[in-house]
Design a protein around this motif. Structure first.
Motif, PDB file in Angstrom:
ATOM      1  N   ALA A  42      -5.094   5.547 -13.416  1.00  0.00           N
ATOM      2  CA  ALA A  42      -5.699   4.120 -12.014  1.00  0.00           C
ATOM      3  C   ALA A  42      -4.369   3.342 -12.465  1.00  0.00           C
ATOM      4  O   ALA A  42      -3.647   2.766 -12.543  1.00  0.00           O
ATOM      5  CB  ALA A  42      -7.114   3.931 -12.917  1.00  0.00           C
ATOM      6  N   MET A  43      -4.599   2.757 -10.737  1.00  0.00           N
ATOM      7  CA  MET A  43      -3.855   1.586 -10.323  1.00  0.00           C
ATOM      8  C   MET A  43      -4.780   0.666  -9.112  1.00  0.00           C
ATOM      9  O   MET A  43      -5.233   1.516  -8.416  1.00  0.00           O
ATOM     10  CB  MET A  43      -2.195   2.191  -9.788  1.00  0.00           C
ATOM     11  N   GLN A  44      -4.376  -0.830  -8.842  1.00  0.00           N
ATOM     12  CA  GLN A  44      -4.454  -1.332  -7.876  1.00  0.00           C
ATOM     13  C   GLN A  44      -3.829  -2.860  -7.875  1.00  0.00           C
ATOM     14  O   GLN A  44      -2.655  -2.522  -8.688  1.00  0.00           O
ATOM     15  CB  GLN A  44      -6.208  -1.998  -8.770  1.00  0.00           C
ATOM     16  N   LEU A  45      -3.629  -3.226  -6.479  1.00  0.00           N
ATOM     17  CA  LEU A  45      -2.663  -4.027  -6.138  1.00  0.00           C
ATOM     18  C   LEU A  45      -3.129  -5.370  -7.280  1.00  0.00           C
ATOM     19  O   LEU A  45      -3.865  -5.706  -7.328  1.00  0.00           O
ATOM     20  CB  LEU A  45      -2.025  -4.654  -4.804  1.00  0.00           C
ATOM     21  N   PHE A  46      -2.378  -5.708  -7.240  1.00  0.00           N
ATOM     22  CA  PHE A  46      -2.465  -7.702  -8.086  1.00  0.00           C
ATOM     23  C   PHE A  46      -1.388  -8.319  -7.726  1.00  0.00           C
ATOM     24  O   PHE A  46      -0.489  -8.230  -7.037  1.00  0.00           O
ATOM     25  CB  PHE A  46      -2.412  -6.998  -9.633  1.00  0.00           C
ATOM     26  N   SER A  47      -2.493  -9.706  -8.016  1.00  0.00           N
ATOM     27  CA  SER A  47      -0.562 -10.650  -7.757  1.00  0.00           C
ATOM     28  C   SER A  47      -1.810 -11.913  -8.917  1.00  0.00           C
ATOM     29  O   SER A  47      -2.849 -12.613  -8.275  1.00  0.00           O
ATOM     30  CB  SER A  47      -0.416 -11.427  -6.561  1.00  0.00           C
ATOM     31  N   ALA A  48      -0.986 -12.343  -9.787  1.00  0.00           N
ATOM     32  CA  ALA A  48      -0.551 -13.426 -10.606  1.00  0.00           C
ATOM     33  C   ALA A  48      -1.591 -14.610 -10.056  1.00  0.00           C
ATOM     34  O   ALA A  48      -1.251 -15.205 -10.675  1.00  0.00           O
ATOM     35  CB  ALA A  48      -0.892 -12.790 -11.886  1.00  0.00           C
ATOM     36  N   GLN A  49      -0.558 -14.648  -8.848  1.00  0.00           N
ATOM     37  CA  GLN A  49      -0.422 -15.893  -7.963  1.00  0.00           C
ATOM     38  C   GLN A  49      -1.392 -16.283  -7.295  1.00  0.00           C
ATOM     39  O   GLN A  49      -1.602 -17.591  -6.906  1.00  0.00           O
ATOM     40  CB  GLN A  49       0.671 -15.931  -7.705  1.00  0.00           C
TER      41      GLN A  49
ATOM     42  N   LEU B 129       1.119  -1.539   0.258  1.00  0.00           N
ATOM     43  CA  LEU B 129      -0.528   0.351  -0.297  1.00  0.00           C
ATOM     44  C   LEU B 129       0.625   1.519   0.084  1.00  0.00           C
ATOM     45  O   LEU B 129       0.606   1.988  -1.072  1.00  0.00           O
ATOM     46  CB  LEU B 129      -0.875  -0.085   1.771  1.00  0.00           C
ATOM     47  N   GLN B 130       1.563   1.259   0.792  1.00  0.00           N
ATOM     48  CA  GLN B 130       2.564   2.337   0.546  1.00  0.00           C
ATOM     49  C   GLN B 130       3.528   2.676  -0.619  1.00  0.00           C
ATOM     50  O   GLN B 130       3.517   3.942  -0.744  1.00  0.00           O
ATOM     51  CB  GLN B 130       4.272   2.110   1.811  1.00  0.00           C
ATOM     52  N   GLU B 131       4.222   1.540  -1.753  1.00  0.00           N
ATOM     53  CA  GLU B 131       4.227   1.533  -2.666  1.00  0.00           C
ATOM     54  C   GLU B 131       3.409   1.897  -3.396  1.00  0.00           C
ATOM     55  O   GLU B 131       3.377   2.964  -4.455  1.00  0.00           O
ATOM     56  CB  GLU B 131       4.913   0.646  -3.316  1.00  0.00           C
ATOM     57  N   MET B 132       2.416   1.811  -3.661  1.00  0.00           N
ATOM     58  CA  MET B 132       0.818   2.075  -4.587  1.00  0.00           C
ATOM     59  C   MET B 132       1.060   3.785  -3.970  1.00  0.00           C
ATOM     60  O   MET B 132       0.645   4.459  -5.227  1.00  0.00           O
ATOM     61  CB  MET B 132       0.081   1.506  -4.179  1.00  0.00           C
ATOM     62  N   ALA B 133       1.004   3.631  -2.440  1.00  0.00           N
ATOM     63  CA  ALA B 133       0.769   5.890  -2.900  1.00  0.00           C
ATOM     64  C   ALA B 133       1.676   6.365  -3.449  1.00  0.00           C
ATOM     65  O   ALA B 133       1.704   7.729  -3.449  1.00  0.00           O
ATOM     66  CB  ALA B 133       0.219   5.866  -0.828  1.00  0.00           C
TER      67      ALA B 133
END
Length: 259
Positions: free
Chosen positions: A192-199, A176-180
């Protein structure tokens, strides 16, 4: 609450046991063709979303996670193997587009340069292109290539949605800090951006909802020309960064254009 069907969007209002949102046409994805020349692209109608990203950020794994298919997009141990625009059909009039990976030095120079005109034409002129998903590795985000692509897309009037992939490799607080931090960058304002994990599937529901919005209707929407594709814009990336141009340090994906 009734079980969701394959043709319905599964979004439950029961927050104690929420049903994951899934855009059903993605389950019906099938490979259509690989494109190396603009004339090979499918007819420019309906709606499509393109997925881009540096090599080795998990772009193919993201497509496989979205479509619930383990090998729809081939996951290679050798970065840079996606060397054409790959087209996947969903429901009639709906497509998912896999753009060539970029930023991998071992891809032959002649091949890297051959991508440029094709990608420029695609991003500038494709009327059915509704949005561009840009996959980044959250541990090493926003490379010079990513900056070039975002700037070029902005000049073409294309909305960009950034997936900060591999978020499972960081603690939630660190992710969250990195996205901020990225959201505070002036050049990423309005992206626009969001956190994601393909795993692990983290952020999958949110991405499905965006795709449903972009692809849910194949009816005519604002065309690239209306959105400003052919209206010259000044680049915010400074001299030499008006488009994707070769550079001695990092020029692997070549799109030469004045924005």
């Amino acid at each position: 609450m009734p079980e969701p069907t394959d043709d319905d969007y599964a979004l439950s209002m029961n927050h104690t046991n929420p049903t994951p949102f899934r855009f059903a046409p993605l389950r019906r994805a099938s490979f259509r063709l690989s494109v190396t020349q603009a004339g090979q692209l499918p007819p420019d109608d309906g709606a499509e979303v393109a997925i881009a990203g540096r090599s080795n950020v998990g772009k193919s794994s993201t497509i496989n996670m979205l479509t619930e298919r383990r090998a729809l997009a081939r996951v290679s141990r050798t970065p840079g193997r996606t060397q054409a625009i790959n087209v996947f059909d969903l429901d009639p009039g709906q497509r998912l587009i896999d753009l060539p990976g970029y930023g991998y030095a071992k891809v032959p120079e002649a091949l890297r340069r051959s991508w440029g005109p094709l990608l420029e034409q695609y991003l500038r002129r494709r009327s059915s292109l509704r949005a561009l998903i840009l996959v980044m590795d959250i541990r090493h985000p926003y490379s010079p290539h990513d900056a070039d692509l975002i700037g070029f897309a902005a000049g073409c009037g294309r909305p960009v949605h950034v997936l900060l992939n591999k978020a499972d490799k960081l603690s939630r607080g660190a992710a969250l800090q990195e996205m901020a931090r990225l959201r505070r960058m002036p050049e990423l304002q309005g992206v626009a951006m969001q956190l994601f994990s393909a795993q692990t599937g983290q952020g999958l529901d949110e991405l499905h909802q965006h795709l449903a919005g972009w692809l849910g209707s194949a009816e005519a929407k604002e065309t690239p020309t209306d959105a400003g594709v052919n209206k010259p814009k000044k680049s915010s990336y400074g001299p030499g960064r008006a488009g994707m141009a070769p550079s001695g340090d990092h020029g692997d994906w070549v799109i030469c254009a004045t924005i």
